[in-house]
Structure formats: structure tokens, C-alpha cells
Design a protein around this motif. Sequence first.
Motif, mmCIF file in Angstrom:
data_model
loop_
_atom_site.group_PDB
_atom_site.id
_atom_site.type_symbol
_atom_site.label_atom_id
_atom_site.label_comp_id
_atom_site.label_asym_id
_atom_site.label_seq_id
_atom_site.Cartn_x
_atom_site.Cartn_y
_atom_site.Cartn_z
ATOM 1 N N LEU B 158 0.831 -1.200 0.000
ATOM 2 C CA LEU B 158 0.000 0.000 0.000
ATOM 3 C C LEU B 158 0.870 1.256 0.000
ATOM 4 O O LEU B 158 0.532 2.266 -0.625
ATOM 5 N N GLY B 159 2.024 1.193 0.691
ATOM 6 C CA GLY B 159 2.957 2.320 0.669
ATOM 7 C C GLY B 159 3.484 2.569 -0.730
ATOM 8 O O GLY B 159 3.581 3.711 -1.184
ATOM 9 N N LEU B 160 3.806 1.486 -1.419
ATOM 10 C CA LEU B 160 4.266 1.611 -2.811
ATOM 11 C C LEU B 160 3.177 2.256 -3.672
ATOM 12 O O LEU B 160 3.456 3.123 -4.509
ATOM 13 N N LEU B 161 1.922 1.848 -3.420
ATOM 14 C CA LEU B 161 0.804 2.418 -4.184
ATOM 15 C C LEU B 161 0.674 3.920 -3.900
ATOM 16 O O LEU B 161 0.465 4.722 -4.816
ATOM 17 N N VAL B 162 0.813 4.313 -2.630
ATOM 18 C CA VAL B 162 0.748 5.743 -2.292
ATOM 19 C C VAL B 162 1.865 6.493 -3.010
ATOM 20 O O VAL B 162 1.657 7.564 -3.595
ATOM 21 N N ALA B 163 3.085 5.926 -3.003
ATOM 22 C CA ALA B 163 4.200 6.573 -3.696
ATOM 23 C C ALA B 163 3.900 6.700 -5.179
ATOM 24 O O ALA B 163 4.243 7.697 -5.815
ATOM 25 N N ALA B 164 3.228 5.699 -5.736
ATOM 26 C CA ALA B 164 2.945 5.715 -7.172
ATOM 27 C C ALA B 164 1.935 6.801 -7.542
ATOM 28 O O ALA B 164 2.074 7.453 -8.566
ATOM 29 N N VAL B 165 0.929 7.012 -6.685
ATOM 30 C CA VAL B 165 -0.129 7.946 -7.062
ATOM 31 C C VAL B 165 0.116 9.362 -6.539
ATOM 32 O O VAL B 165 -0.587 10.292 -6.943
ATOM 33 N N SER B 166 1.109 9.550 -5.653
ATOM 34 C CA SER B 166 1.349 10.894 -5.122
ATOM 35 C C SER B 166 2.238 11.680 -6.071
ATOM 36 O O SER B 166 3.323 11.229 -6.399
ATOM 37 N N PRO B 167 1.794 12.862 -6.502
ATOM 38 C CA PRO B 167 2.651 13.655 -7.389
ATOM 39 C C PRO B 167 3.888 14.190 -6.659
ATOM 40 O O PRO B 167 4.916 14.394 -7.291
ATOM 41 N N THR B 168 3.788 14.431 -5.351
ATOM 42 C CA THR B 168 4.918 14.980 -4.597
ATOM 43 C C THR B 168 5.018 14.292 -3.239
ATOM 44 O O THR B 168 4.092 13.607 -2.799
ATOM 45 N N GLY B 169 6.133 14.528 -2.561
ATOM 46 C CA GLY B 169 6.314 14.005 -1.219
ATOM 47 C C GLY B 169 5.284 14.581 -0.256
ATOM 48 O O GLY B 169 4.770 13.869 0.607
ATOM 49 N N ASN B 170 4.984 15.874 -0.418
ATOM 50 C CA ASN B 170 3.986 16.491 0.459
ATOM 51 C C ASN B 170 2.625 15.830 0.289
ATOM 52 O O ASN B 170 1.905 15.607 1.269
ATOM 53 N N ALA B 171 2.285 15.513 -0.959
ATOM 54 C CA ALA B 171 1.008 14.845 -1.208
ATOM 55 C C ALA B 171 1.000 13.471 -0.543
ATOM 56 O O ALA B 171 -0.004 13.060 0.046
ATOM 57 N N ALA B 172 2.117 12.765 -0.606
ATOM 58 C CA ALA B 172 2.191 11.438 0.007
ATOM 59 C C ALA B 172 2.021 11.534 1.522
ATOM 60 O O ALA B 172 1.339 10.709 2.133
ATOM 61 N N THR B 173 2.623 12.572 2.129
ATOM 62 C CA THR B 173 2.452 12.768 3.568
ATOM 63 C C THR B 173 0.981 12.969 3.897
ATOM 64 O O THR B 173 0.445 12.364 4.834
ATOM 65 N N ALA B 174 0.316 13.822 3.104
ATOM 66 C CA ALA B 174 -1.101 14.093 3.344
ATOM 67 C C ALA B 174 -1.931 12.815 3.183
ATOM 68 O O ALA B 174 -2.797 12.522 4.009
ATOM 69 N N ILE B 175 -1.634 12.050 2.151
ATOM 70 C CA ILE B 175 -2.423 10.833 1.893
ATOM 71 C C ILE B 175 -2.235 9.818 3.023
ATOM 72 O O ILE B 175 -3.214 9.248 3.528
ATOM 73 N N LEU B 246 -0.006 -3.988 -4.811
ATOM 74 C CA LEU B 246 1.308 -4.163 -5.426
ATOM 75 C C LEU B 246 1.215 -4.042 -6.951
ATOM 76 O O LEU B 246 2.002 -3.332 -7.586
ATOM 77 N N LEU B 247 0.211 -4.703 -7.526
ATOM 78 C CA LEU B 247 0.072 -4.676 -8.991
ATOM 79 C C LEU B 247 -0.230 -3.257 -9.481
ATOM 80 O O LEU B 247 0.366 -2.782 -10.442
ATOM 81 N N LEU B 248 -1.155 -2.570 -8.775
ATOM 82 C CA LEU B 248 -1.479 -1.197 -9.185
ATOM 83 C C LEU B 248 -0.281 -0.277 -8.965
ATOM 84 O O LEU B 248 0.012 0.600 -9.780
ATOM 85 N N ARG B 251 2.159 -0.774 -11.687
ATOM 86 C CA ARG B 251 1.623 -0.254 -12.942
ATOM 87 C C ARG B 251 1.693 1.270 -13.003
ATOM 88 O O ARG B 251 1.992 1.856 -14.032
ATOM 89 N N TRP B 252 1.392 1.922 -11.901
ATOM 90 C CA TRP B 252 1.310 3.392 -11.902
ATOM 91 C C TRP B 252 2.602 4.063 -11.453
ATOM 92 O O TRP B 252 2.674 5.293 -11.404
ATOM 93 N N PHE B 253 3.605 3.287 -11.110
ATOM 94 C CA PHE B 253 4.819 3.884 -10.544
ATOM 95 C C PHE B 253 5.513 4.787 -11.549
ATOM 96 O O PHE B 253 5.603 4.474 -12.734
ATOM 97 N N LYS B 254 6.005 5.927 -11.086
ATOM 98 C CA LYS B 254 6.772 6.839 -11.938
ATOM 99 C C LYS B 254 8.111 7.140 -11.280
ATOM 100 O O LYS B 254 8.179 7.318 -10.076
ATOM 101 N N TRP B 255 9.140 7.204 -12.114
ATOM 102 C CA TRP B 255 10.488 7.448 -11.593
ATOM 103 C C TRP B 255 10.841 8.917 -11.582
ATOM 104 O O TRP B 255 11.828 9.322 -10.998
ATOM 105 N N GLU B 256 10.021 9.710 -12.288
ATOM 106 C CA GLU B 256 10.293 11.144 -12.333
ATOM 107 C C GLU B 256 9.058 11.892 -11.922
ATOM 108 O O GLU B 256 7.943 11.466 -12.190
#
Lengths: 293, 271
Positions: B158-175, B246-248, B251-256
Motif C-alpha cells: 500500500l505504501g508503494l501504491l501511495v508513492a505511485a499515485v502521489s505527485p509529490t512528497g507532500n502529497a504522500a504525507t497528506a495521503i 502491489l500490482l497497481l 503499474r502506476w509507478f513513476k520514476w520522475e
Amino acid sequence: MPAIEIRGLTKSYGEVEAVRGIDLTVEEGEVFALLGPNGAGKTTTVEILEGHRTSTSGEVTVLGHDPARGEIEFQDRVGIVLQETSVEAELTVREALTIYGGAYSKRLEPQRLVEIVGLNEKVDARIGTLSGGQKRRLELALGIVGDPDLIFLDEPTTGFDPSARREAWSVIDNLRSLGKTILLTTHYMDEAQNLSDRVAVIANGLIVAEGTPETLGGRELSASKASFATPAGVSVPFDHAIEGDRIVVELTDPARQLHEVTGWALEAGVDLDDLSVSRPSLEDVYLALTEDT
Amino acid sequence: MARPGTVPLLRQQTGYQAKIFFRTPIAAFFTLIFPLMLLFLFGALFGTGEIPELGITFVQFFTPALAVFSAANATFSNIGVGTAYQRDEGILKRVRGTPLPAWIFMGGKIVASTLIAAMSVVLMMGVGVLVYGIEVYPRTLPAATVTFLVGTACFASLGLLVAAVSPTGNAATAITNATLLPLAFLSGLFIPITDSSPAWLTTVADIFPLSYFHEAFAAAFLPGTTGTQFDWGSLGYMALWGVVALLLGIRWFKWEKPVSSGRRAKVKTQS
């Protein structure tokens, strides 16, 4: 086989065409500079070659690989120094060099790397405590940690003060003497002139000139110019132009014209204050090539 | 020289992630110390009295509940927030340019945060035993361990999924904050849920995996049981959540991070 071969490369972001059809070949062992103003398409081109971006159309071969496939065998032979990245502030220089070197088949020891980039005295310092110039040197070290055959340097000295730039240049010269192929981007003319064997000028997503720093844009064919401070109270008998407070003579036939100038000066008792004879600088050529952009 | 093998690389990546964690005092504090502070606070408020509806003492209830909170936080928040900030800083982009396989990079994060979660759980249960005299049973420790592993794997995904869908670190903190804390309340980690609690609370909580993590882990520390206390239903439900996340996430993970400045501001879609 050339290290890099590009044919008809284009890249669009939505409706913006960042790269509009580039052909380029970089030979093994060559230091090649992609020179152009900001927004010309330099970084887009280099990031396609690195595998960070995919092209819209065209063919790209780097060390025999298609970089877009992200093959480990390709990444193993390429070193990348990106713009605008950082390294974990919590690590020391030695730790970062060890960890980032971990996955390469060839590895340079941290001690050797800090010697190449001149960070010896900071090898055990936390990265968060380094100055901007030291961080950039660390990034250079991270770029060569896997002893790559080909190195991409995206604006390696942007934001440096003059002495830091000179130091970075000597680091890059060290890399050249190790026989590496280097592709660098820059918007500094003097950087391209000092470092590269060949230069391509890129503007608006197109290559507008290509050659050695000496011949770029027909520079070696352009006439040299002699100029000196305008002397008071004498008339100048030969063809000349006046630029500010200087007399400028275009030397289409240098030996005869310079003889004429100095002969006249001796006769008229003119000192030829501040005399200079020069060819157009790379900067003049560059500005002429990119002035429409 | 050949490229290093998978195991040494994974070990190196795990060590590196753990090093970063322990050198970031705020992360270490919120993961390891803050849940303990909650335990001491609850211990001071409710003491060793009994919860009438449940028939167990407050500390016997709260210690495993807070251990679950610690474990979820150590994996979900640290992976989600940490990875998103690494993307902001261009670290993910740098990693992608090296021959390190992406799954070993993420694997190092998951193994390191699981080890940190294990530390926080052992710390919590240890303090519970030593300070409040809570009961642990050798008979149920295998179930507790398996529940811990399945639960942390689920929350790491689920953490990986949050990282994948958050545009920024601040957004991930909020989520992470806006999901984990309310769910911890809903799932009865901070306040015991009893028959007198409103029914919708349980209905909502039962959608998400945290209440199952809690239920399965707490079952191993219930006094008066006789079996091994494996809660296969809860384990299966968490595993399902974990696999989907994990699958999502992959799939949605971005490196940049999304390009948002200069002339590329006009970008609509970018691969």
C-alpha cells in the motif's frame, strides 16, 4: 561502430515540438558538445539517449543498444550526470559511491573516484554538509562510478563560479585522458571550445551547425579583422569601418593589408594603440547561428 | 568482473535504506518512539483496569493494537512518503539510470521497513510485558509472526501504491496521514470497539485491511484461548489487498516527478 548514432530524431510534448529532426554521430573516444540556448532541445535529446525518455520518431543507437529498452547491459556501460538531481544528504560521500556503484560489473573504488574529481578531503563527510560545487563533483563521481565507456554530462558546470568551472573542466579532461566517450550539453561557448573535439549547435530542436570548435559555422573561412583605437587628427587612406572609437579593417588579403596599415602608421606617426588582430570568436558564430531563437 | 548477484545487492540496498531511516531522526521518532508514547499515555489514563465489554485489561488490549499501528506506520508511511520525496529530489531518476534492477531497489525498501517494523513491534510488546505485565503465549507466537509478516507485506504494498499515485512528497504525507490515522480509530486501535459502538463504524472499517491486521494480531494475545490462534480469513483478506496494491503500484509507478515548469508546462500527456 560509432558510440552514438541518431537518425531523424523527433520528440513532441503534446503540441510542443522539443526536437524536430536531429541526425548526429558521435565516434568512440570523442568528446562531443551539444551547444545551445536554454529550451533548444539539448536535455530532451540527451535524456532520450540515456533512456530516460522515449522518442516520438526516429532511430537512436547508443553503444549498439536502443536506450529506450532500459537494458541492464546498456546501463552497465553508461554513466549519467543529470541536471537538477540530488544525492541522499544522510549518506557520506564514500557510502554513496559504494552504494551507487554496487550494481555495476566494473567498479571504481571510492578512493580513486574522489581523487579523480578532487573530493579527497570530503570522502567521509555527510553529503548534506557539502557546498554546491562539491555536490556537483560528487555527481560527476557518481556518473563514472561504474567505469563507463560513455558518459553523459548534462550542463556539468551550470551555476558554477569561474574557478569551480576551471576545476570541473580539468576533471572532464581527466576523463578524456581515460579514453571515455563523452557527450556534454552546455550553453557556454567557452566550455564547448575548451572541452570538446566536436560541437553541434542546436536551436529550436534542430542542429544548425556542426564541426570542430575551430571550423564551426565556417569560422576558419571567415576573414580576420584588425582593429585599433582611432588616432586623432589623421585621415585613414585604406578601406575600413568605424566601430565605436575603433578603426576596423577586414583582412581579405592579410599580408598585403597589414603591410599597408603598418606602413601608413610609421609614415603618419600613428602608434596603433590597442592593436588587435582576431578571427571571429566561437561566441560570434554561436550568436549568429542562434539569434533567431 | 561480473555484476554482483541478487542477494548481495538486496542486502546492500536494505542496509542503505535502514541507514537513511536511522539518520532521519524525525522518521525514527515517529516510527519507534511515538507509538510507545501512546502506550505510556494509555497506560497512565486507563491503567491495568479491565474493559468490561471485552473482559481483558486495557493494557492487554492496547499493546498489540499499538504494535499493529507501529508496524503499519513503519511500512506504509515510510515507503509511501520516503519514496515520493526521493522522486521529488531526483534520486529515483538517478537510480533508474544505473544497472540496479528496479525490484531490488524497491525490495531493499520493503525488507528494511519490515525489519524496522519488527523492531517497533518487539519494542512495543517488550515494554508491554516488562512495564505492564501483559501476557504472551508461546503457543500463539507463530500466528503472531505470520500475521505480522502478511500485515507488513500488505502495508508495504500500500505504501508503494501511495508513492505511485502521489505527485509529490507532500502529497504522500497528506495521503498517509489522512488514511492511516482515521482508519486506526475506525479499526479500534486507539479506542476499543464494543457492541455499543455504532454499526457503521465496523462496516466501514471492515472494508480496509487495518482492522483485519488488528483482529488477527490481537487474537494471538487474547487471554483464555487454547488454539494456535491463526486467523486465516483475515490473513487471506490482507494478502488480497496486498497483491492488488502491489500490482497497481507497479503499474502506476513513476520514476520522475511530473514536469511542471518552463516551456513544458503545456504538456498534456507524457510517457
